[in-house]
Design an enzyme around this catalytic site. Structure first.
Site, PDB file in Angstrom:
ATOM      1  N   HIS A 298     -14.249  35.725 -24.841  1.00 30.57           N
ATOM      2  CA  HIS A 298     -13.903  35.411 -23.388  1.00 30.57           C
ATOM      3  C   HIS A 298     -14.974  36.340 -22.514  1.00 30.57           C
ATOM      4  O   HIS A 298     -15.405  37.160 -22.906  1.00 30.57           O
ATOM      5  CB  HIS A 298     -12.572  35.682 -23.007  1.00 30.57           C
TER       6      HIS A 298
ATOM      7  N   GLU B  66     -10.581  32.457 -21.109  1.00 29.12           N
ATOM      8  CA  GLU B  66     -10.197  32.345 -22.630  1.00 29.12           C
ATOM      9  C   GLU B  66     -11.093  31.192 -23.106  1.00 29.12           C
ATOM     10  O   GLU B  66     -11.291  30.236 -22.345  1.00 29.12           O
ATOM     11  CB  GLU B  66      -8.641  32.350 -22.792  1.00 29.12           C
TER      12      GLU B  66
ATOM     13  N   ASP C 273     -11.645  40.508 -12.234  1.00 30.21           N
ATOM     14  CA  ASP C 273     -10.420  39.876 -12.628  1.00 30.21           C
ATOM     15  C   ASP C 273      -9.079  40.747 -12.244  1.00 30.21           C
ATOM     16  O   ASP C 273      -9.387  42.001 -11.662  1.00 30.21           O
ATOM     17  CB  ASP C 273     -10.325  39.224 -14.111  1.00 30.21           C
TER      18      ASP C 273
ATOM     19  N   ASP D 177     -12.598  37.457 -28.596  1.00 23.14           N
ATOM     20  CA  ASP D 177     -12.379  35.876 -28.758  1.00 23.14           C
ATOM     21  C   ASP D 177     -13.489  35.248 -28.232  1.00 23.14           C
ATOM     22  O   ASP D 177     -13.586  34.163 -27.707  1.00 23.14           O
ATOM     23  CB  ASP D 177     -11.209  35.585 -28.169  1.00 23.14           C
TER      24      ASP D 177
HETATM   25  P1  PGA Z   1     -13.162  45.861 -23.623  1.00 24.05           P
HETATM   26  O1  PGA Z   1     -12.845  44.407 -22.950  1.00 24.05           O
HETATM   27  O2  PGA Z   1     -14.538  46.312 -22.764  1.00 24.05           O
HETATM   28  O3  PGA Z   1     -12.112  46.520 -23.279  1.00 24.05           O
HETATM   29  O4  PGA Z   1     -13.614  45.767 -24.808  1.00 24.05           O
HETATM   30  C1  PGA Z   1     -13.907  43.462 -22.733  1.00 24.05           C
HETATM   31  C2  PGA Z   1     -13.373  42.234 -22.135  1.00 24.05           C
HETATM   32  O5  PGA Z   1     -12.247  41.907 -22.382  1.00 24.05           O
HETATM   33  O6  PGA Z   1     -14.268  41.294 -21.736  1.00 24.05           O
END
Ligand code: PGA
Length: 262
Positions: free
Chosen positions: A140, A145, A69, A138
């Site tokens: 995702h 999302e 992304d 959450d």
């Molecule tokens: P993080 O993010 O590795 O910084 O916890 C994971 C994500 O948002 O998929």
């Protein structure tokens, strides 16, 4: 899905690096790695860099990388852009040149075609051999999302406030976190041949349990992993704390024949 509850972040990093290196060796010069940004994969990437610098890692000649992304709205070269982040955290340090590292194109006047162009680039590369994934608090996956179609492809998405708050640490304040992103869809991610989900820390425990043991639902996008034939989940004790079958996963992994690998 193979869930591997491990004893520490360091163990997660070693096994994560083993999985990625095995693909690079097997595909000798033609491996396609799917890379995640965020904090979670950093120890795994550091382990790959450590091995590379020690001379025990594989050759990365010819390896191509695709990120999951990208933020929309940052100036080109912004240090928090995922293109800059992955170069700084992994690819530059193992000798993968920028022209072999691809990401969705957030150029403002090209946004309408960015998703389709990224899908075509992934297809032209022959697809992703192994895709590194983190999970959001959450649920995702990439920036899909809750509510994202389980069949979605690369497209523009709007971040939830929860995700913007989670990522404020990279930008100094929540207001500085972009609202829009380009992200591989869940359908895009499912086309990778092997999915490697890494989860560490207590903030991920509920989301990981929902993804692995809860119902298949767009309300928990990471639950879509349940539909893929080859998923490996590496979790530290804090992230695996809410898994009901954690003891069973440990037994399965301990009894696994060595020839199966991950
Ligand atoms: P993080 O993010 O590795 O910084 O916890 C994971 C994500 O948002 O998929």
């Amino acid at each position: 899905m193979e869930v591997v509850p491990l004893d520490s972040v360091a163990e997660v990093a070693v096994l994560g690096a083993d999985v990625l290196e095995a693909v690079v060796r097997e595909r000798a010069g033609s491996a396609v790695l799917g890379l995640a940004t965020g904090s979670t994969p950093v120890p795994t990437y550091r382990e790959l860099i450590r091995r590379h610098e020690a001379g025990t890692g594989p050759s990365y000649d010819g390896v191509r990388c695709f990120t999951l992304d990208e933020y929309v709205g940052l100036p080109p070269g912004h240090p928090q852009s995922y293109r800059a982040t992955i170069a700084r955290e992994l690819t530059d340090l193992v000798g993968i040149p920028a022209e072999r590292v691809h990401g969705p194109d957030p150029t403002p006047d090209r946004l309408p075609t960015a998703g389709q162009r990224y899908e075509e680039a992934l297809r032209a590369a022959g697809g992703v051999d192994v895709q590194v994934l983190g999970i959001g608090t959450d649920g995702h996956l990439a920036f899909n999302e809750p509510g994202s179609s389980l069949a979605s492809l690369t497209r523009l998405k709007t971040l939830t406030e929860e995700t913007r708050r989670d990522n404020a640490r990279f930008f100094g304040s929540v207001d500085a976190v972009p609202r829009h992103v380009l992200t591989q869809g869940l359908g895009t991610i499912l086309r990778a041949r092997h999915l490697l989900l890494i989860a560490t820390g207590p903030a991920k425990a509920a989301a990981l349990a929902a993804a692995v043991e809860g119902p298949l639902t767009a309300s928990c996008p990471a639950s879509v992993l349940q539909t893929h034939p080859h998923v490996t989940v590496l979790a530290d004790p804090e992230a695996s704390a809410e898994l009901e079958r954690r003891d069973h996963y440990r037994e399965v992994y301990a009894a696994k024949p060595a020839w199966q690998g991950l």
